[in-house]
Design a protein around this motif. Structure first.
Motif, PDB file in Angstrom:
ATOM      1  N   ARG A 242      -9.700  -4.367   6.440  1.00 10.65           N
ATOM      2  CA  ARG A 242     -10.104  -3.496   5.332  1.00 10.65           C
ATOM      3  C   ARG A 242     -11.249  -4.162   4.579  1.00 10.65           C
ATOM      4  NH1 ARG A 242      -7.492   1.302   4.971  1.00 10.65           N
ATOM      5  NH2 ARG A 242      -5.509   1.247   6.026  1.00 10.65           N
ATOM      6  N   THR A 243     -12.204  -3.350   4.156  1.00  8.13           N
ATOM      7  CA  THR A 243     -13.306  -3.868   3.349  1.00  8.13           C
ATOM      8  C   THR A 243     -12.804  -4.095   1.928  1.00  8.13           C
ATOM      9  OG1 THR A 243     -14.071  -1.678   2.651  1.00  8.13           O
ATOM     10  CG2 THR A 243     -14.980  -2.553   4.730  1.00  8.13           C
ATOM     11  N   GLN A 244     -13.657  -4.622   1.072  1.00  4.62           N
ATOM     12  CA  GLN A 244     -13.286  -4.825  -0.324  1.00  4.62           C
ATOM     13  C   GLN A 244     -12.975  -3.511  -1.018  1.00  4.62           C
ATOM     14  OE1 GLN A 244     -16.565  -7.036  -1.944  1.00  4.62           O
ATOM     15  NE2 GLN A 244     -15.779  -8.994  -1.205  1.00  4.62           N
ATOM     16  N   ASN A 245     -13.561  -2.421  -0.521  1.00  4.79           N
ATOM     17  CA  ASN A 245     -13.311  -1.090  -1.093  1.00  4.79           C
ATOM     18  C   ASN A 245     -12.145  -0.386  -0.419  1.00  4.79           C
ATOM     19  OD1 ASN A 245     -15.495  -1.427  -2.808  1.00  4.79           O
ATOM     20  ND2 ASN A 245     -16.917  -0.516  -1.348  1.00  4.79           N
ATOM     21  N   ASP A 246     -11.352  -1.126   0.377  1.00  6.98           N
ATOM     22  CA  ASP A 246     -10.173  -0.617   1.076  1.00  6.98           C
ATOM     23  C   ASP A 246     -10.510   0.416   2.158  1.00  6.98           C
ATOM     24  OD1 ASP A 246      -7.389  -0.926   1.422  1.00  6.98           O
ATOM     25  OD2 ASP A 246      -7.063   1.016   0.460  1.00  6.98           O
ATOM     26  N   THR A 247     -11.678   0.279   2.765  1.00  2.74           N
ATOM     27  CA  THR A 247     -12.065   1.135   3.882  1.00  2.74           C
ATOM     28  C   THR A 247     -11.609   0.475   5.179  1.00  2.74           C
ATOM     29  OG1 THR A 247     -14.014   1.885   2.666  1.00  2.74           O
ATOM     30  CG2 THR A 247     -14.004   2.261   5.043  1.00  2.74           C
ATOM     31  N   ALA A 248     -10.906   1.238   6.017  1.00  2.27           N
ATOM     32  CA  ALA A 248     -10.407   0.695   7.283  1.00  2.27           C
ATOM     33  C   ALA A 248     -11.550   0.525   8.273  1.00  2.27           C
ATOM     34  CB  ALA A 248      -9.356   1.629   7.867  1.00  2.27           C
TER      35      ALA A 248
END
Length: 102
Positions: free
Chosen positions: A19-25
């Motif tokens: 997950r990215t820092q923005n919670d994108t998978a």
């Protein structure tokens, strides 16, 4: 211009979901794809190992339903990116960004 990739091969390892820092998978995986050419001397096909990245729902789908050794079909586009490795050398990565996976 046109940048379309269609591949079918086998997963080399289990897909890795992060997950990215923005919670994108984002899911990374590598597939082994045999070439059409067969060597006249050995009678064997050569194999290419291709890195693939799938984002958001597509990435979650891959990580949930695919495992090492399974056949996978990917459509998407080729992207390149530059980065600096741990020794400070400039590197270029070439990968397929998946739009659709089955």
């Amino acid at each position: 211009m046109l940048n379309v990739v269609v591949l079918m091969g086998r997963l080399v390892a289990d897909p890795e979901l992060r997950r990215t820092q923005n919670d994108t998978a984002v899911c990374s995986f590598r597939i082994a794809v045999d070439r059409n050419f067969v060597s006249k001397t050995s009678g064997e096909r050569q194999t290419d190992f291709i890195d693939v990245v799938a984002w958001r729902g597509t990435g979650e789908f891959v990580s949930r339903y695919f495992t090492k050794g399974q056949m996978i079909a990917v459509t998407g586009s080729i992207q390149t990116r530059s980065y600096e490795d741990k020794q400070g050398n400039r590197r270029t990565a070439v990968e397929v960004v998946a739009d659709n996976v089955s």
